[in-house]
Every structure is written in C-alpha cells, then in structure tokens.
Design an enzyme around this catalytic site. Structure first.
Site, PDB file in Angstrom:
ATOM      1  N   THR A  16       0.485  -1.017   0.528  1.00 40.61           N
ATOM      2  CA  THR A  16      -0.105   0.116  -0.209  1.00 40.61           C
ATOM      3  C   THR A  16       1.360   1.251   0.060  1.00 40.61           C
ATOM      4  O   THR A  16       2.150   0.957   0.319  1.00 40.61           O
ATOM      5  CB  THR A  16      -0.932   0.378   1.275  1.00 40.61           C
ATOM      6  OG1 THR A  16      -1.631  -1.412   1.606  1.00 40.61           O
ATOM      7  CG2 THR A  16      -1.738   1.138   1.390  1.00 40.61           C
ATOM      8  N   GLY A  17       0.230   2.276  -0.461  1.00 43.87           N
ATOM      9  CA  GLY A  17       0.834   3.404  -0.406  1.00 43.87           C
ATOM     10  C   GLY A  17       1.529   4.151  -1.941  1.00 43.87           C
ATOM     11  O   GLY A  17       1.099   3.387  -3.426  1.00 43.87           O
ATOM     12  N   THR A  67       4.221   4.685  -3.747  1.00 41.28           N
ATOM     13  CA  THR A  67       5.267   4.148  -4.259  1.00 41.28           C
ATOM     14  C   THR A  67       3.989   2.256  -4.200  1.00 41.28           C
ATOM     15  O   THR A  67       4.878   2.132  -6.142  1.00 41.28           O
ATOM     16  CB  THR A  67       6.644   3.434  -3.238  1.00 41.28           C
ATOM     17  OG1 THR A  67       6.843   4.964  -2.487  1.00 41.28           O
ATOM     18  CG2 THR A  67       7.572   3.147  -4.178  1.00 41.28           C
ATOM     19  N   ALA A 126       7.703   1.149   2.455  1.00 42.91           N
ATOM     20  CA  ALA A 126       8.421   1.769   3.724  1.00 42.91           C
ATOM     21  C   ALA A 126       8.436   3.377   4.255  1.00 42.91           C
ATOM     22  O   ALA A 126       8.387   4.082   3.265  1.00 42.91           O
ATOM     23  CB  ALA A 126       9.218   0.972   3.851  1.00 42.91           C
ATOM     24  N   LYS A 148       6.909   0.847   8.768  1.00 46.93           N
ATOM     25  CA  LYS A 148       5.983   0.973   7.897  1.00 46.93           C
ATOM     26  C   LYS A 148       4.461   0.828   8.718  1.00 46.93           C
ATOM     27  O   LYS A 148       4.815   0.949   9.774  1.00 46.93           O
ATOM     28  CB  LYS A 148       5.784  -0.239   7.095  1.00 46.93           C
ATOM     29  CG  LYS A 148       7.223  -1.286   6.165  1.00 46.93           C
ATOM     30  CD  LYS A 148       6.184  -2.306   5.430  1.00 46.93           C
ATOM     31  CE  LYS A 148       4.990  -2.143   5.199  1.00 46.93           C
ATOM     32  NZ  LYS A 148       4.629  -1.164   4.470  1.00 46.93           N
ATOM     33  N   GLY A 149       3.685   1.871   8.067  1.00 50.54           N
ATOM     34  CA  GLY A 149       1.886   2.299   8.281  1.00 50.54           C
ATOM     35  C   GLY A 149       2.010   3.440   8.134  1.00 50.54           C
ATOM     36  O   GLY A 149       0.807   4.465   8.819  1.00 50.54           O
ATOM     37  N   GLU A 176       0.177  -5.257   5.544  1.00 52.13           N
ATOM     38  CA  GLU A 176       1.022  -5.699   5.409  1.00 52.13           C
ATOM     39  C   GLU A 176       2.066  -6.664   5.978  1.00 52.13           C
ATOM     40  O   GLU A 176       2.829  -7.513   5.399  1.00 52.13           O
ATOM     41  CB  GLU A 176       1.641  -4.018   5.554  1.00 52.13           C
ATOM     42  CG  GLU A 176       0.588  -3.448   4.443  1.00 52.13           C
ATOM     43  CD  GLU A 176       1.500  -1.523   4.894  1.00 52.13           C
ATOM     44  OE1 GLU A 176       1.254  -0.842   3.543  1.00 52.13           O
ATOM     45  OE2 GLU A 176       1.809  -1.496   5.364  1.00 52.13           O
ATOM     46  N   LYS A 219      14.169   7.630   2.329  1.00 55.89           N
ATOM     47  CA  LYS A 219      14.295   6.389   3.006  1.00 55.89           C
ATOM     48  C   LYS A 219      15.249   5.306   4.197  1.00 55.89           C
ATOM     49  O   LYS A 219      14.794   5.004   4.845  1.00 55.89           O
ATOM     50  CB  LYS A 219      12.661   5.220   2.992  1.00 55.89           C
ATOM     51  CG  LYS A 219      11.540   6.419   2.086  1.00 55.89           C
ATOM     52  CD  LYS A 219      10.459   7.007   3.175  1.00 55.89           C
ATOM     53  CE  LYS A 219       9.648   7.866   2.124  1.00 55.89           C
ATOM     54  NZ  LYS A 219       8.517   6.404   1.872  1.00 55.89           N
TER      55      LYS A 219
END
Ligand code: 5RP
Length: 219
Positions: free
Chosen positions: A27-28, A30, A82, A93-94, A102, A120
């Site tokens: 998820t996200g 990227t 991440a 993460k999160g 995840e 990151k």
C-alpha cells in the site's frame, strides 16, 4: 529527479522480481506506481493479494484479479513500500495505516521486495513516528504504556483502519533494538500490530536515486 520519480523508478525495477503466479501487493504511493507497472505485464501473472482496500481497488481497476489470502496460501513475492529502512532492511511501515495487513502478507511471502525513494534509508529507525494499530477501547491504555516505553503517542484522529481499529503514531523513539521493541509493543494488550518490521524484515530494498535504481541486501 524528484521524490515521486524516484518512487516510480524503484517500482518499475521491482518488476524484475515478478515471476508469475499471485503477487503480494502492499500500500502507498510507491506501490501505486508498482500496481500501474504490474498492469503492463498482467498477462504474465494470475493476480494479486492486497494489503488494503485502496490497493485492491487500484488492482481491480487495472483488471488484475484480487484474491483472499485464505484462498491462496503462501506467496512467492511481496512488494511494498516503507516509511524508513535501516541497512539491515528492518522497516518502519504504516504511514498509510495498512500495517496489519502488510505484516500478514509479508509474513506469508517467501521474498519481500521493498521499494522506496532514497530518503527512506536511515541509519537509525525512529525519526518517522512509529504507527501502532490498536483496538479502539484500548487506545488510552496502550498510549500510557507507550509513554512508559519512552515515546510520545499521538492519536491519528479521524482515521479508521481497514480492520476497524485506530492508529497511534509514536514520536520520539530512537529504535536501537528493533526486534525487541517490536516484541515489547506487540505484547501490550490491545495492540493489534506495531509498524516495526524487524522480525520479518525486507529481503531486498530497491531505492530510486538520481543515478538510477539501487538494490540493497541486508548488511
Ligand atoms: C502504508 C505503508 C507505506 O508503504 C509507507 O507509508 C510508504 O508510503 P509511500 O510509498 O507513499 O511513501 O506502510 O501503510
């Protein structure tokens, strides 16, 4: 090259790890680039298991079938972003609030390829506020335990996870021992998932950089 272009570059480089079958998808922003790239080779895969409703919707919009993890068993590959990675490829993460699913999909996958822009990569985890998913009735109790652990938890107000829970973002932690802190926070009653991915770190980290994608293995 801006941060988003770096994310896109890392996402495209991750296609080299796709060998067919059912792909675990995180998820996200990227990962959104990865999903779009995956769509260009969708004839070579059976489908995906997704870590969030938002990623599922994007996959389906591209015509990529989305499967329930219970229906497919273990996966060969998981690709996710991440918020921070150290050189052991232990992660925070999160940031998008999808940490529980995840961590489940990462745990069910033989290889975890993490994709990110070069900002990151950090020497010490913890500058990014550590997300912790909590059962709603345990929010204040868990927050008090996190203060005792040395952090400053901030309730992500107005946000509910795909699992119907809440997120506390813990500021001010210098995470010197990611494995033991992951275990310690996991053990607080009411914690569903802590956003430290150290017990199951990434296996490969692909960073987008102005010089091109850089692949790191755990040191
Ligand atoms: C979502 C995540 C994301 O992977 C993380 O927040 C990175 O997001 P982005 O790719 O948008 O920088 O853990 O819960």
């Amino acid at each position: 090259m801006n941060q988003d272009e770096q994310k896109k570059q890392a996402a495209h480089a991750a296609l080299a790890y796709v060998e067919g079958g059912i792909i675990g998808v995180g998820t996200g922003s990227t990962v959104n680039h990865f999903i779009d790239a995956l769509a260009t080779i969708k004839g070579r895969i059976e489908g995906a298991v997704s870590s969030s409703e938002v990623s599922s919707a994007r996959l389906k919009a591209h015509g990529i079938p989305v499967y329930d993890l219970n229906a497919v068993g273990d996966l060969a590959l998981y690709v996710d972003g991440a918020d921070e990675s150290n050189r052991q490829l232990q992660l925070i993460k999160g940031g998008g609030g999808a940490l529980t699913r995840e961590k489940i999909v990462a745990g069910a996958s033989a290889r975890f390829v993490c994709i990110a822009d070069e900002t990151k990569l950090v020497e010490l985890l913890g500058r990014f506020p550590l997300p912790v998913e909590v059962v709603p009735m345990a929010r204040s109790f868990v927050a008090r335990q996190l203060v005792r652990a040395g952090g400053t938890p901030v309730w992500r107000e107005g946000f509910v996870t795909d699992n119907g829970n809440l997120i506390l973002d813990v500021q001010g932690l210098e995470i010197l021992e990611p494995v033991s802190l992951e275990q310690q926070i996991n053990n607080i009653p009411g914690v569903v998932t802590v956003g430290i991915f150290a017990l199951r770190p990434a296996d490969v980290l692909i960073l987008g950089t102005p010089q091109g994608p850089k692949t790191l293995m755990p040191e």
